[in-house]
Design an enzyme around this catalytic site. Structure first.
Site, mmCIF file in Angstrom:
data_model
loop_
_atom_site.group_PDB
_atom_site.id
_atom_site.type_symbol
_atom_site.label_atom_id
_atom_site.label_comp_id
_atom_site.label_asym_id
_atom_site.label_seq_id
_atom_site.Cartn_x
_atom_site.Cartn_y
_atom_site.Cartn_z
ATOM 1 N N HIS A 41 1.059 -11.102 6.064
ATOM 2 C CA HIS A 41 0.995 -9.815 6.468
ATOM 3 C C HIS A 41 2.040 -9.997 6.629
ATOM 4 O O HIS A 41 2.907 -10.124 7.662
ATOM 5 C CB HIS A 41 0.297 -9.408 7.472
ATOM 6 C CG HIS A 41 -0.871 -8.921 7.164
ATOM 7 N ND1 HIS A 41 -1.587 -7.725 6.511
ATOM 8 C CD2 HIS A 41 -1.805 -9.643 7.480
ATOM 9 C CE1 HIS A 41 -2.915 -8.212 6.688
ATOM 10 N NE2 HIS A 41 -3.256 -8.924 7.244
ATOM 11 N N GLN A 80 -9.301 -10.351 10.709
ATOM 12 C CA GLN A 80 -9.695 -10.507 9.305
ATOM 13 C C GLN A 80 -10.686 -9.446 8.582
ATOM 14 O O GLN A 80 -11.990 -10.018 8.937
ATOM 15 C CB GLN A 80 -9.626 -11.880 9.025
ATOM 16 C CG GLN A 80 -9.517 -12.153 7.487
ATOM 17 C CD GLN A 80 -9.800 -14.273 7.269
ATOM 18 O OE1 GLN A 80 -10.055 -15.169 8.562
ATOM 19 N NE2 GLN A 80 -9.143 -14.578 5.732
ATOM 20 N N HIS A 101 -3.279 -15.377 3.622
ATOM 21 C CA HIS A 101 -2.984 -14.179 3.522
ATOM 22 C C HIS A 101 -1.872 -14.159 4.752
ATOM 23 O O HIS A 101 -2.303 -13.995 5.768
ATOM 24 C CB HIS A 101 -3.339 -12.744 3.000
ATOM 25 C CG HIS A 101 -4.105 -12.261 3.663
ATOM 26 N ND1 HIS A 101 -5.254 -12.569 3.561
ATOM 27 C CD2 HIS A 101 -3.950 -11.302 5.135
ATOM 28 C CE1 HIS A 101 -6.016 -11.860 4.509
ATOM 29 N NE2 HIS A 101 -5.304 -10.999 4.981
ATOM 30 N N ASP A 104 0.196 -4.074 0.104
ATOM 31 C CA ASP A 104 -1.100 -3.654 0.427
ATOM 32 C C ASP A 104 -1.603 -2.138 0.181
ATOM 33 O O ASP A 104 -0.300 -1.511 0.523
ATOM 34 C CB ASP A 104 -0.847 -4.080 1.864
ATOM 35 C CG ASP A 104 -2.060 -3.663 2.987
ATOM 36 O OD1 ASP A 104 -3.519 -3.012 2.788
ATOM 37 O OD2 ASP A 104 -2.682 -4.711 3.511
HETATM 38 P P1 5GP Z 1 -7.196 -9.369 6.737
HETATM 39 O O1 5GP Z 1 -7.804 -7.623 7.611
HETATM 40 O O2 5GP Z 1 -7.412 -9.862 6.280
HETATM 41 O O3 5GP Z 1 -5.792 -9.956 7.746
HETATM 42 O O4 5GP Z 1 -5.734 -8.571 5.875
HETATM 43 C C1 5GP Z 1 -6.767 -8.036 4.737
HETATM 44 C C2 5GP Z 1 -5.205 -6.845 4.065
HETATM 45 O O5 5GP Z 1 -5.974 -6.270 2.527
HETATM 46 C C3 5GP Z 1 -5.816 -5.307 4.442
HETATM 47 O O6 5GP Z 1 -4.574 -4.914 5.020
HETATM 48 C C4 5GP Z 1 -6.149 -4.633 3.484
HETATM 49 O O7 5GP Z 1 -5.461 -3.570 3.583
HETATM 50 C C5 5GP Z 1 -5.477 -5.206 2.475
HETATM 51 N N1 5GP Z 1 -6.035 -5.218 0.971
HETATM 52 C C6 5GP Z 1 -8.210 -4.567 1.128
HETATM 53 N N2 5GP Z 1 -8.042 -4.504 -0.058
HETATM 54 C C7 5GP Z 1 -6.967 -4.591 -0.942
HETATM 55 C C8 5GP Z 1 -7.076 -3.750 -2.172
HETATM 56 O O8 5GP Z 1 -7.508 -4.133 -3.295
HETATM 57 N N3 5GP Z 1 -5.500 -4.544 -2.484
HETATM 58 C C9 5GP Z 1 -4.862 -4.597 -1.752
HETATM 59 N N4 5GP Z 1 -3.784 -5.011 -1.786
HETATM 60 N N5 5GP Z 1 -4.638 -5.114 -1.015
HETATM 61 C C10 5GP Z 1 -5.927 -4.696 -0.103
#
Ligand code: 5GP
Length: 148
Positions: free
Chosen positions: A109, A101, A107, A37
């Site tokens: 974590h 999200q 995904h 991340d």
């Molecule tokens: P969510 O909030 O959808 O559960 O998690 C999305 C995750 O993707 C977040 O922890 C955020 O930090 C990560 N993230 C967002 N943009 C990018 C990116 O461009 N590359 C990577 N490797 N992680 C990202």
């Protein structure tokens, strides 16, 4: 974004799968991709995603893809715990904006937790590329030994 939102093939994880956007890759096979991340909530925060499922969340992903993702998530968690020695590890998966999200490609974590260290803010605070590269290299040897 609601729980029934239409999958957007331009989301950042879809771009990463296609190779249109970069990532600090940790593991890849035909079905699953894992990478660091870039806004880590702790040292070693990693993400595991299905490559072949155009699924936003746990409601629309097919069971087989979900099983493959969770299998890799467990193996990678073992590697991360062995190498980084956190005292705890959180496995998280958010569905829909109200649940936290922010990227609408399903995904999982993997968030190592270290005693006395509070969790960083979710999806904020970009890590230094040099730090992510070092971490990728540090984990790579053990990941190479991971059975597939
Ligand atoms: P969510 O909030 O959808 O559960 O998690 C999305 C995750 O993707 C977040 O922890 C955020 O930090 C990560 N993230 C967002 N943009 C990018 C990116 O461009 N590359 C990577 N490797 N992680 C990202």
């Amino acid at each position: 974004m609601s729980l029934t939102t239409t999958y957007d093939p331009q989301n950042i994880f879809a771009q990463i799968i296609r190779g249109d956007a970069p990532c600090y890759r940790l593991y890849e096979d035909d079905d699953v991709l894992a990478f660091l991340d870039v806004f880590p909530q702790s040292y070693g925060h990693a993400l595991v995603i299905p490559k072949r499922s155009a699924a936003c969340n746990i409601l629309d992903v097919d069971t087989e893809a979900l099983c493959k993702v969770m299998t890799v998530a467990q193996k990678l968690t073992r590697v991360i715990v062995d190498e980084l020695k956190p005292e705890g590890v959180q496995i998280a998966q958010f569905n829909g904006a109200p649940a936290g999200q922010t990227v609408f490609h399903i995904h999982v974590h993997i968030v190592p937790r270290y005693s006395g260290e509070s969790l960083g803010i979710h999806a904020a605070g970009k890590a230094e590329p040099a730090e992510l590269e070092k971490l990728q290299v540090r984990l790579a040897k053990r990941i190479a030994l991971m059975d597939r």
